[in-house]
Design a protein around this motif. Sequence first.
Motif, PDB file in Angstrom:
ATOM      1  N   LEU A  15     -45.763  26.460  23.322  1.00 42.53           N
ATOM      2  CA  LEU A  15     -46.435  27.521  22.579  1.00 42.53           C
ATOM      3  C   LEU A  15     -46.691  27.072  21.146  1.00 42.53           C
ATOM      4  CD1 LEU A  15     -44.270  30.465  23.860  1.00 42.53           C
ATOM      5  CD2 LEU A  15     -46.754  30.529  23.846  1.00 42.53           C
ATOM      6  N   GLN A  37     -48.568  28.498  17.395  1.00 39.91           N
ATOM      7  CA  GLN A  37     -49.094  29.678  16.716  1.00 39.91           C
ATOM      8  C   GLN A  37     -50.496  29.404  16.182  1.00 39.91           C
ATOM      9  OE1 GLN A  37     -46.617  31.190  13.498  1.00 39.91           O
ATOM     10  NE2 GLN A  37     -47.038  33.253  14.205  1.00 39.91           N
ATOM     11  N   ARG A  48     -44.091  42.371  16.324  1.00 38.73           N
ATOM     12  CA  ARG A  48     -42.713  42.756  16.023  1.00 38.73           C
ATOM     13  C   ARG A  48     -42.717  43.708  14.846  1.00 38.73           C
ATOM     14  NH1 ARG A  48     -42.753  37.172  14.377  1.00 38.73           N
ATOM     15  NH2 ARG A  48     -42.115  36.855  12.227  1.00 38.73           N
ATOM     16  N   VAL A  89     -40.233  41.147  10.077  1.00 40.34           N
ATOM     17  CA  VAL A  89     -40.108  39.709  10.255  1.00 40.34           C
ATOM     18  C   VAL A  89     -38.801  39.344  10.945  1.00 40.34           C
ATOM     19  CG1 VAL A  89     -39.103  39.312   7.971  1.00 40.34           C
ATOM     20  CG2 VAL A  89     -40.363  37.484   9.109  1.00 40.34           C
ATOM     21  N   LYS A 140     -42.051  20.258   8.380  1.00 43.05           N
ATOM     22  CA  LYS A 140     -42.192  21.075   9.573  1.00 43.05           C
ATOM     23  C   LYS A 140     -40.958  20.928  10.455  1.00 43.05           C
ATOM     24  CE  LYS A 140     -45.096  21.720  13.603  1.00 43.05           C
ATOM     25  NZ  LYS A 140     -46.232  21.234  14.401  1.00 43.05           N
ATOM     26  N   SER A 182     -33.970  30.743   9.404  1.00 38.47           N
ATOM     27  CA  SER A 182     -33.452  32.086   9.151  1.00 38.47           C
ATOM     28  C   SER A 182     -33.100  32.796  10.455  1.00 38.47           C
ATOM     29  CB  SER A 182     -34.460  32.917   8.365  1.00 38.47           C
ATOM     30  OG  SER A 182     -35.671  32.998   9.082  1.00 38.47           O
ATOM     31  N   HIS A 202     -34.814  32.314  18.243  1.00 38.64           N
ATOM     32  CA  HIS A 202     -35.110  33.179  19.376  1.00 38.64           C
ATOM     33  C   HIS A 202     -34.943  32.407  20.678  1.00 38.64           C
ATOM     34  CE1 HIS A 202     -37.489  36.278  16.974  1.00 38.64           C
ATOM     35  NE2 HIS A 202     -37.416  35.276  16.129  1.00 38.64           N
ATOM     36  N   MET A 242     -32.359  37.230  19.672  1.00 34.95           N
ATOM     37  CA  MET A 242     -32.683  36.730  18.345  1.00 34.95           C
ATOM     38  C   MET A 242     -31.368  36.670  17.586  1.00 34.95           C
ATOM     39  SD  MET A 242     -35.139  38.232  15.377  1.00 34.95           S
ATOM     40  CE  MET A 242     -33.926  39.490  14.949  1.00 34.95           C
ATOM     41  N   ILE A 296     -37.302  29.245  26.643  1.00 36.29           N
ATOM     42  CA  ILE A 296     -37.930  28.670  25.456  1.00 36.29           C
ATOM     43  C   ILE A 296     -37.134  29.051  24.218  1.00 36.29           C
ATOM     44  CG2 ILE A 296     -40.035  28.597  24.048  1.00 36.29           C
ATOM     45  CD1 ILE A 296     -41.549  29.541  26.620  1.00 36.29           C
ATOM     46  N   ARG A 337     -37.483  30.235  13.265  1.00 35.08           N
ATOM     47  CA  ARG A 337     -38.269  30.710  12.125  1.00 35.08           C
ATOM     48  C   ARG A 337     -37.617  30.212  10.849  1.00 35.08           C
ATOM     49  NH1 ARG A 337     -38.025  35.883  12.889  1.00 35.08           N
ATOM     50  NH2 ARG A 337     -36.392  36.267  11.355  1.00 35.08           N
ATOM     51  N   GLY A 348     -37.255  29.903   6.501  1.00 32.92           N
ATOM     52  CA  GLY A 348     -36.650  30.814   5.543  1.00 32.92           C
ATOM     53  C   GLY A 348     -37.445  32.073   5.309  1.00 32.92           C
ATOM     54  N   ASN A 393     -40.933  32.348   5.750  1.00 34.24           N
ATOM     55  CA  ASN A 393     -42.257  32.443   6.359  1.00 34.24           C
ATOM     56  C   ASN A 393     -42.191  33.182   7.686  1.00 34.24           C
ATOM     57  OD1 ASN A 393     -41.857  30.673   8.665  1.00 34.24           O
ATOM     58  ND2 ASN A 393     -41.833  28.997   7.201  1.00 34.24           N
ATOM     59  N   TYR A 394     -43.347  33.477   8.199  1.00 33.89           N
ATOM     60  CA  TYR A 394     -43.431  34.290   9.398  1.00 33.89           C
ATOM     61  C   TYR A 394     -43.740  33.472  10.635  1.00 33.89           C
ATOM     62  CZ  TYR A 394     -43.982  37.497   5.551  1.00 33.89           C
ATOM     63  OH  TYR A 394     -43.803  38.181   4.386  1.00 33.89           O
ATOM     64  N   LYS A 395     -43.816  32.155  10.446  1.00 36.59           N
ATOM     65  CA  LYS A 395     -44.194  31.312  11.571  1.00 36.59           C
ATOM     66  C   LYS A 395     -43.002  31.044  12.467  1.00 36.59           C
ATOM     67  CE  LYS A 395     -47.589  28.620   8.973  1.00 36.59           C
ATOM     68  NZ  LYS A 395     -48.043  27.254   8.657  1.00 36.59           N
ATOM     69  N   LEU A 396     -43.317  30.937  13.744  1.00 37.06           N
ATOM     70  CA  LEU A 396     -42.337  30.479  14.718  1.00 37.06           C
ATOM     71  C   LEU A 396     -42.727  29.099  15.213  1.00 37.06           C
ATOM     72  CD1 LEU A 396     -41.593  33.546  17.055  1.00 37.06           C
ATOM     73  CD2 LEU A 396     -40.098  32.527  15.337  1.00 37.06           C
ATOM     74  N   PHE A 437     -41.856  26.452  18.312  1.00 30.59           N
ATOM     75  CA  PHE A 437     -41.287  26.557  19.639  1.00 30.59           C
ATOM     76  C   PHE A 437     -40.855  25.208  20.193  1.00 30.59           C
ATOM     77  CE2 PHE A 437     -42.539  30.927  20.614  1.00 30.59           C
ATOM     78  CZ  PHE A 437     -43.515  31.152  19.668  1.00 30.59           C
ATOM     79  N   GLY A 438     -39.801  25.210  20.988  1.00 35.40           N
ATOM     80  CA  GLY A 438     -39.492  24.069  21.834  1.00 35.40           C
ATOM     81  C   GLY A 438     -40.419  24.069  23.036  1.00 35.40           C
TER      82      GLY A 438
END
Lengths: 112, 109
Positions: free
Chosen positions: A43, A45, A94, A97, B1, B30, B33, B48, B86, B90, B92, B94-97, B99-100
């Motif tokens: 996945l 983003q 969600r 955050v 990253k 931070s 999941h 989470m 999976i 995330r 500190g 930021n809102y990005k995730l 993923f593995g």
Amino acid sequence: EAQVTQNPRYLITVTGKKLTVTCSQNMNHEYMSWYRQDPGLGLRQIYYSMNVEVTDKGDVPEGYKVSRKEKRNFPLILESPSPNQTSLYFCASRERVYNEQFFGPGTRLTVL
Amino acid sequence: KNEVEQSPQNLTAQEGEFITINCSYSVGISALHWLQQHPGGGIVSLFMLSSGKKKHGRLIATINIQEKHSSLHITASHPRDSAVYICAVRGGSNYKLTFGKGTLLTVNP
């Protein structure tokens, strides 16, 4: 029922024909995101939104646009689709955050 | 990253076995999941967590912030647990995730 819906679920289209994948959530969530899932890459983003009229790029935004005019909706727009955008797309939302994400059922897109 | 590595990539177990799936990441986070994706594609959030341990039914998730490592355990595994698991992290503020690539678990009866 609390849910994230996406439409269409399946779409086959041709290169260059503009399309929109809709995403809607009924949980009054602030945060919404779009992801694509590809074999071997997992996945990734595409875009995310922190609130109405506030959006930002994810890791793979090229070739995509989004808008967030209403809190519940977050459409993904492909202005000129190309075959490398063939993928499985997920919308998610969600509350804040630091909350868990709720995923839509996915949209399988094929661009010929 | 942040780089997120999951192991193993594939796991086959017999019903009743104890399962462990691992997730390691490269940069401080931070939250982490754990997600489950069944054949057919739907994704469900399992846990989470930002520290310690969480338990839900037969599933247990742990995280060690200092070692940048998390594990997902399934006790008394069942064929219905067969899915892709999976890990996502995330950063500190930021809102990005990130993923593995997922672990494909198959539990045979």
